[in-house]
Design a protein around this motif. Structure first.
Motif, mmCIF file in Angstrom:
data_model
loop_
_atom_site.group_PDB
_atom_site.id
_atom_site.type_symbol
_atom_site.label_atom_id
_atom_site.label_comp_id
_atom_site.label_asym_id
_atom_site.label_seq_id
_atom_site.Cartn_x
_atom_site.Cartn_y
_atom_site.Cartn_z
ATOM 1 N N MET A 26 0.816 -1.212 0.000
ATOM 2 C CA MET A 26 0.000 0.000 0.000
ATOM 3 C C MET A 26 0.853 1.268 0.000
ATOM 4 N N GLY A 27 1.992 1.208 0.685
ATOM 5 C CA GLY A 27 2.862 2.376 0.702
ATOM 6 C C GLY A 27 3.334 2.747 -0.691
ATOM 7 N N SER A 322 7.999 5.111 1.419
ATOM 8 C CA SER A 322 7.425 3.828 1.009
ATOM 9 C C SER A 322 8.474 2.722 1.068
ATOM 10 N N GLY A 323 9.688 3.028 0.613
ATOM 11 C CA GLY A 323 10.767 2.039 0.647
ATOM 12 C C GLY A 323 11.132 1.625 2.059
ATOM 13 N N MET A 324 11.145 2.585 2.979
ATOM 14 C CA MET A 324 11.446 2.257 4.375
ATOM 15 C C MET A 324 10.379 1.351 4.964
ATOM 16 N N GLY A 325 9.129 1.587 4.583
ATOM 17 C CA GLY A 325 8.049 0.718 5.054
ATOM 18 C C GLY A 325 8.214 -0.698 4.546
ATOM 19 N N ILE A 326 8.573 -0.840 3.291
ATOM 20 C CA ILE A 326 8.778 -2.184 2.723
ATOM 21 C C ILE A 326 9.981 -2.859 3.368
ATOM 22 N N LEU A 327 11.034 -2.098 3.641
ATOM 23 C CA LEU A 327 12.209 -2.655 4.316
ATOM 24 C C LEU A 327 11.817 -3.249 5.664
ATOM 25 N N THR A 362 11.260 -8.696 -2.510
ATOM 26 C CA THR A 362 11.179 -7.251 -2.304
ATOM 27 C C THR A 362 11.020 -6.527 -3.636
ATOM 28 N N LEU A 363 11.769 -6.971 -4.643
ATOM 29 C CA LEU A 363 11.705 -6.321 -5.955
ATOM 30 C C LEU A 363 10.324 -6.467 -6.578
ATOM 31 N N VAL A 409 14.416 0.514 -8.537
ATOM 32 C CA VAL A 409 15.618 0.900 -7.798
ATOM 33 C C VAL A 409 15.378 0.796 -6.292
ATOM 34 N N ILE A 410 14.209 1.267 -5.852
ATOM 35 C CA ILE A 410 13.891 1.181 -4.421
ATOM 36 C C ILE A 410 13.826 -0.267 -3.973
ATOM 37 N N GLY A 411 13.169 -1.107 -4.796
ATOM 38 C CA GLY A 411 13.108 -2.529 -4.463
ATOM 39 C C GLY A 411 14.487 -3.142 -4.382
#
Length: 434
Positions: A26-27, A322-327, A362-363, A409-411
């Motif tokens: 969702m992020g 958003s990337g920090m949330g996925i991390l 993650t990607l 790139v974020i993934g």
């Protein structure tokens, strides 16, 4: 083969944890949705401004009251604004400019606000005194009747904008555009207003040939303009009359602006200087500005560049969050699946295979979330364009490519740490994990 196998295991891993994946996604979805909408607003606004500025052709020059100061390079700095001085431009200035060699056409404009009456109905509109070139400069097409001719200068004839015309007939009411509603119509239910609109339209569809009142003076309606509701340059709320009529019948004295058209681009610079000299010869001080089209477009370009830089910062911030949330979600996923990782390693899975699996998870999570966010943004843009007419949103292909590229790139960046964390686990400790 190991890469393909790790990819399929990543898909299975995401499918097995659908709810956690959706919450993590969702992020990215919201971030990409916001990015697509903001970019489309910026590009749409820029296109609209360029089109409106483009209403003046490249061979046209704008003369307006007030001074536009020069920057350090000697160029007019439109972003600094005009000096606050009342207009002293006159119709005689326009006549002097018309005599300048290389000038094809001059369109002077007087503007004021007045009440317009037809029967018992009153609306408020912008009264514009001008010449026959106004319709072409404003790209205003005539829906019914005709625009006044040059020989109508001094005659009491007008051309009505669409909102003013419909307001006088009680057909539609435009907030801020048509003025007051017809008497007794304020509290009617929507269906009564609809029926009364149909009745008005059926009995009296156009005011062409009719007589209206502006102040104490009667005017004959020569034509009605097509709607052209564009931000900042709409003619929908105007009543256009010959400039000599406006000077004789109203209290308007000074021009709000004039548009000068040169014979060709080859002489634009010479005409620019000659127009300035012709007007300056009739003024005791320089209290006006002469600005070429390219200078106005340059100012718009600077504004849109600043807007794009701001959007780039907002985009980077939104996607970073958003990337920090996925991390965080992937780190928790690695911890929850510690025993799974231990079992796979005990059965012969290599460190590289474990690393690839969690990296691909993650990607994929980022890419799928980015695709959904872009799709939602595109749906919003289509909905906006179908229902809002003030300006159209535009989503360029480079924005879609940039969005997907940035999510990839974020993934990749935020997928490295959880993948390494999973790959470095020792099977003996992983199997004992509770």
């Amino acid at each position: 083969m190991k890469v393909i196998q790790a990819f399929w295991l990543a898909i299975l891993g995401l499918w097995a944890n659908k709810f956690r994946v959706l919450s993590a996604m969702m992020g990215i979805v919201i971030g990409l949705f916001a990015v697509m909408v903001l970019i489309s607003i910026a590009v749409g606004a820029k296109d609209m401004l360029m089109r409106q500025m483009g209403n003046l052709g490249a061979e046209q020059i704008l003369v307006m009251p007030g001074r536009v100061l020069d920057d350090a390079n000697g160029q007019k700095d439109l972003l600094s604004g005009l000096t606050s001085v009342p207009s002293t431009l006159t119709y005689e200035d326009a006549e002097a400019v018309r005599a300048v060699p290389g000038v094809e056409r001059v369109v002077p404009q007087l503007e004021t606000v007045a009440n317009i009456d037809y029967g018992d109905t009153r609306v408020q509109g912008m009264i514009v005194g001008t010449t026959t070139g106004y319709a072409e400069v404003q790209h205003a097409a005539v829906a019914e009747g005709s625009f006044f001719a040059e020989e109508d200068q001094g005659k009491n004839v007008v051309v009505l904008g669409r909102n003013v015309h419909d307001g006088l007939l009680g057909i539609t009411q435009q907030d801020g555009g048509g003025g007051e509603a017809a008497p007794g119509g304020e509290d009617k239910p929507w269906w009564q207003k609809w029926l009364s609109g149909l009745t008005a339209e059926a009995s009296e569809p156009m005011l062409v040939g009719k007589t209206i009142m502006i102040g104490e003076t009667e005017y004959s309606v020569a034509g009605v303009l097509e709607p052209n509701a564009t931000l900042g340059s709409s003619t929908d709320n105007t009543v256009v009359m010959p400039i000599e009529t406006a000077l004789a019948n109203t209290d308007m004295t000074y021009l709000n602006k004039m548009i000068v058209e040169a014979d060709s681009l080859d002489v634009i610079d010479q005409v620019d200087g000659a127009v300035f000299s012709a007007i300056a010869a009739q003024h005791s001080e320089i209290d006006f500005s002469v600005v070429k089209q390219e200078q106005m477009l340059g100012a718009v370009g600077k504004v849109t560049t600043v807007l794009q830089v701001m959007l780039a910062g907002i985009t980077a911030t939104a996607l970073l969050i958003s990337g920090m949330g996925i991390l965080n979600v992937m780190v928790m996923s690695v911890r929850e699946r510690t025993r799974e990782i231990g079992i796979r390693k005990a059965l012969g899975a290599t460190t590289f295979e474990i690393l690839l699996q969690f990296f691909f998870e993650t990607l994929l999570l980022c890419l799928v979330g980015g695709a959904i966010g872009i799709a939602c943004g595109y749906a919003f843009i289509e909905l906006w364009n179908a229902n809002v007419t003030i300006f159209a949103l535009s989503l360029p292909m480079w924005a879609v490519q940039l969005g997907l590229g940035v999510t990839a790139v974020i993934g990749g960046i935020f997928g490295v740490y959880p993948a390494l964390k999973a790959a470095r686990m020792k099977p003996s400790k992983a199997l004992r994990f509770e």
